[in-house]
Write a protein that holds these residues in place. Structure first.
Motif, PDB file in Angstrom:
ATOM      1  N   VAL A  95       0.813  -1.210   0.000  1.00 38.14           N
ATOM      2  CA  VAL A  95       0.000   0.000   0.000  1.00 38.14           C
ATOM      3  C   VAL A  95       0.847   1.261   0.000  1.00 38.14           C
ATOM      4  CG1 VAL A  95      -1.602   1.338   1.450  1.00 38.14           C
ATOM      5  CG2 VAL A  95      -2.028  -1.089   1.036  1.00 38.14           C
ATOM      6  N   ASN A  96       1.995   1.228   0.687  1.00 34.60           N
ATOM      7  CA  ASN A  96       2.813   2.441   0.809  1.00 34.60           C
ATOM      8  C   ASN A  96       3.375   2.924  -0.527  1.00 34.60           C
ATOM      9  OD1 ASN A  96       4.633  -0.005   1.258  1.00 34.60           O
ATOM     10  ND2 ASN A  96       6.149   1.600   0.980  1.00 34.60           N
ATOM     11  N   SER A 141       0.812   5.640  -1.584  1.00 31.89           N
ATOM     12  CA  SER A 141       0.268   6.296  -0.387  1.00 31.89           C
ATOM     13  C   SER A 141      -0.478   7.586  -0.707  1.00 31.89           C
ATOM     14  CB  SER A 141       1.392   6.582   0.609  1.00 31.89           C
ATOM     15  OG  SER A 141       2.406   7.381   0.015  1.00 31.89           O
ATOM     16  N   ARG A 142      -0.008   8.373  -1.701  1.00 33.75           N
ATOM     17  CA  ARG A 142      -0.680   9.638  -2.023  1.00 33.75           C
ATOM     18  C   ARG A 142      -2.088   9.413  -2.540  1.00 33.75           C
ATOM     19  NH1 ARG A 142       2.385  13.263  -6.028  1.00 33.75           N
ATOM     20  NH2 ARG A 142       0.585  14.581  -5.562  1.00 33.75           N
ATOM     21  N   ASN A 202      -4.359   7.741   0.203  1.00 31.94           N
ATOM     22  CA  ASN A 202      -4.756   8.707   1.233  1.00 31.94           C
ATOM     23  C   ASN A 202      -5.839   9.653   0.726  1.00 31.94           C
ATOM     24  OD1 ASN A 202      -3.364   8.183   3.669  1.00 31.94           O
ATOM     25  ND2 ASN A 202      -1.462   8.935   2.783  1.00 31.94           N
TER      26      ASN A 202
END
Length: 230
Positions: free
Chosen positions: A135-136, A139-140, A143
């Motif tokens: 997922v990281n 992340s943008r 989020n």
């Protein structure tokens, strides 16, 4: 007078009934036997069958393969409908899941995979390119979906539009316009993403269309959550 009778059907299931008693002992025995036989045949038998069936139904384990196929068929039908309704070239659903553990803490690694996808004629599938992705790495965009539910990119080449780190993915997959919708549960848990890609023509969706697709995403969230909870 009446005699109270009790029949034990199972270890925790009893049936109670009364039999009328007279002064004739032979008649009482005959009537008691006939009543009990009739009672067992006509009432206890069907009730016992129903009781056992209910117990078996409660203890029966779900067929996870059959269930997954049924849910998959329903979801595929929904996204095929979305593709046709909004003239998208590719529609996909991504879901979050665990994928391995961090060393040395053992904490689960949050990942996502494209689980469902439909494409139009002449459009490449990208489903296998997005399996077990941490997922990281996104992340943008994730989020943004977590906080605002929608990402609208009418033109990936327009420098004035924020692409949330997705521009290079669009270039690799030939996507000219993209719309992403958070899939959430009724209690607002973020469980996935519904994506529409336009690869042949740059496409701007109006607010009515965006709201309509948001409703589709909510409906899909209900189906997926119902499946995950079983």
């Amino acid at each position: 007078s009446f005699v109270n009778c009790k029949i034990r059907v199972t270890s925790d299931f009893f049936l109670f009934f009364n039999i009328y008693r007279t002064d004739n002992l032979e008649f009482n025995i005959m009537m008691s036997t006939e009543v009990i036989v009739a009672f067992i045949t006509g009432i206890v038998g069907p009730l016992l069958v129903l009781f056992i069936k209910n117990r078996m139904d409660r203890n029966k384990k779900p067929d996870i393969v059959k269930e997954a196929l049924q849910v998959g068929e329903l979801i595929m039908s929904k996204i095929e409908h979305i593709k046709d309704e909004f003239h998208a070239d590719r529609v996909w659903i991504m879901q979050f899941h665990n994928g391995g553990h961090f060393y040395p803490t053992g904490k689960s690694i949050a990942k996502f995979s494209f689980i469902y996808e439909v494409v139009s004629m002449g459009t490449n599938s990208i489903q296998m390119n997005f399996q077990n992705i941490p997922v990281n790495l996104f992340s943008r965009s994730i989020n943004q979906l977590l906080e605002n539910d929608i990402i609208e990119i009418a033109d990936f080449k327009d420098e004035t539009i924020s692409t949330y780190g997705l521009k290079y993915i669009a270039e690799d997959t030939g996507c000219k316009s993209g719309y992403l919708f958070a899939i959430k549960t009724l209690d607002d848990k973020f469980i996935g993403v519904l994506g529409l890609d336009f690869t042949k023509n740059q496409t701007t969706l109006d607010m009515e269309s965006v709201n309509h697709i948001s409703n589709h995403a909510a409906s899909i969230g209900g189906v997926l959550m119902n499946h995950l909870n079983k």
